[in-house]
Enzyme design. Sequence first.
Site, PDB file in Angstrom:
ATOM      1  N   ASN A  62       0.827  -1.220   0.000  1.00  0.00           N
ATOM      2  CA  ASN A  62       0.000   0.000   0.000  1.00  0.00           C
ATOM      3  C   ASN A  62       0.856   1.263   0.000  1.00  0.00           C
ATOM      4  O   ASN A  62       0.412   2.331  -0.433  1.00  0.00           O
ATOM      5  CB  ASN A  62      -0.858   0.088   1.272  1.00  0.00           C
ATOM      6  CG  ASN A  62      -1.826  -1.071   1.456  1.00  0.00           C
ATOM      7  OD1 ASN A  62      -2.176  -1.385   2.593  1.00  0.00           O
ATOM      8  ND2 ASN A  62      -2.243  -1.705   0.381  1.00  0.00           N
ATOM      9  N   GLN A  64       3.373   2.638  -1.359  1.00  0.00           N
ATOM     10  CA  GLN A  64       3.810   3.358  -2.559  1.00  0.00           C
ATOM     11  C   GLN A  64       2.848   4.491  -2.913  1.00  0.00           C
ATOM     12  O   GLN A  64       3.191   5.432  -3.593  1.00  0.00           O
ATOM     13  CB  GLN A  64       3.964   2.308  -3.675  1.00  0.00           C
ATOM     14  CG  GLN A  64       3.755   2.722  -5.090  1.00  0.00           C
ATOM     15  CD  GLN A  64       2.342   2.457  -5.598  1.00  0.00           C
ATOM     16  OE1 GLN A  64       1.430   2.185  -4.815  1.00  0.00           O
ATOM     17  NE2 GLN A  64       2.145   2.559  -6.891  1.00  0.00           N
ATOM     18  N   ASP A 122     -12.473   1.435  -4.355  1.00  0.00           N
ATOM     19  CA  ASP A 122     -11.772   0.972  -5.545  1.00  0.00           C
ATOM     20  C   ASP A 122     -12.580  -0.101  -6.256  1.00  0.00           C
ATOM     21  O   ASP A 122     -12.027  -0.937  -6.949  1.00  0.00           O
ATOM     22  CB  ASP A 122     -10.399   0.415  -5.148  1.00  0.00           C
ATOM     23  CG  ASP A 122     -10.513  -0.716  -4.138  1.00  0.00           C
ATOM     24  OD1 ASP A 122     -11.649  -1.042  -3.731  1.00  0.00           O
ATOM     25  OD2 ASP A 122      -9.472  -1.281  -3.752  1.00  0.00           O
ATOM     26  N   CYS A 181      -6.983  -2.575  -9.370  1.00  0.00           N
ATOM     27  CA  CYS A 181      -5.696  -1.882  -9.228  1.00  0.00           C
ATOM     28  C   CYS A 181      -4.547  -2.875  -9.158  1.00  0.00           C
ATOM     29  O   CYS A 181      -3.502  -2.679  -9.761  1.00  0.00           O
ATOM     30  CB  CYS A 181      -5.683  -1.043  -7.966  1.00  0.00           C
ATOM     31  SG  CYS A 181      -6.022   0.683  -8.255  1.00  0.00           S
ATOM     32  N   CYS A 328      -5.352 -16.417 -13.066  1.00  0.00           N
ATOM     33  CA  CYS A 328      -5.561 -15.546 -14.230  1.00  0.00           C
ATOM     34  C   CYS A 328      -4.220 -14.888 -14.522  1.00  0.00           C
ATOM     35  O   CYS A 328      -3.178 -15.530 -14.360  1.00  0.00           O
ATOM     36  CB  CYS A 328      -6.667 -14.531 -13.960  1.00  0.00           C
ATOM     37  SG  CYS A 328      -6.338 -13.433 -12.581  1.00  0.00           S
TER      38      CYS A 328
END
Length: 368
Positions: A62, A64, A122, A181, A328
């Site tokens: 987180n 950053q 988000d 994100c 994925c």
Amino acid sequence: MNRWSRQTILAELGESGQQRLAESTVLCIGTGALGSPATMYLAAAGVGKLVIADPDLVESSNLQRQILHGESFIGRAKTVSARARLLDLNPQLVLDLHPQRFTPENAMELSLGCDVIVDGSDNFPTRFLTNDTAFFRRIPLIHGAIHRFEGQMTVFAPHLGGPCYRCLLPALPAPGTVPSCAEAGVIGALPGIVGSLQAMEALKCIAHMGRPAIGKLICYDALLSTFRSLTLRPDPDCKLCGGQPSIFDIANPETIEAPACEMNPLPVITARELHQRLNTPSDIILIDVREPEEHAQAAIPGSLLIPLGTLPSRLAEFSAVAPIVVHCKAGGRSAKAAQVLFAHGFTDVTNLTGGIDAWLAENLPTVP
Ligand SMILES: [Zn+2]
């Protein structure tokens, strides 16, 4: 008074505007990338009370971009970290902290008495929920969103003649069509710009300064250093704010959907652990939920391609107790797939952390 003197000297705010800020309450959804600068500037500017909902813990990934939090709070609730920083900025600030997700069950209670909502969420279900809550409360919603190098911000206020979020986006995007994100990435400093725009609009709405960005979508492109302003108009057919509405409750199909990024921790496996498990005799079923063209480029040997959108129609192919690993590209869509499987009674579902990107980073074999 000295604390606020740099802004009370501005005629547009003055001491009466400062008083309005002191008497105001802002509901802040999330203290992540957008919520960090937004809550800090609101606290510093003298907003009287912040109601904050955030279920997350501080993680090193987180830091950053989520500058409200620091290294010393890793592993602790973001609300605890937020309290320490915000009260240091303004000890007079009143905080009402909720270390939980903003849901249809608590939305009306948390928004009671609030003058404005700042949405730092988000995910789409929460955005629909903040939109509907603001609509029924007849208060402005300050919307912000970030993606890679781009950000957008606007003020939704149908009670003041502007559009709502649903006028722009009438329904939830199909699962897997929009990367999170974590999947798409977001550059540091970008949320500082968008979250600060949100704080600015909140201050304007509360203190009646200037013209809030109602009906105006501000789009920032960090790579090109451009701001564009798009005009947004209310949709007369909007299901919420249009002439013949069909939504009368904050609990509706868009808002009750569980956000993929905020559900209970999923069982996870690392690429290296998965490689070992696949190399020992086991009946593990490895499902690749990406699209066929992605699978064709590089796939994990033995994986079964079932794009996320087709998964619900293929559940009968598997036993509910079979050990299933989903993957994925980076872990976001497969988390959603795991959620689908759990919802249909599958009991042994594990998500490959970091997706095939993590597998490739470990130089593990792929086909073709
Ligand atoms: Zn609308």
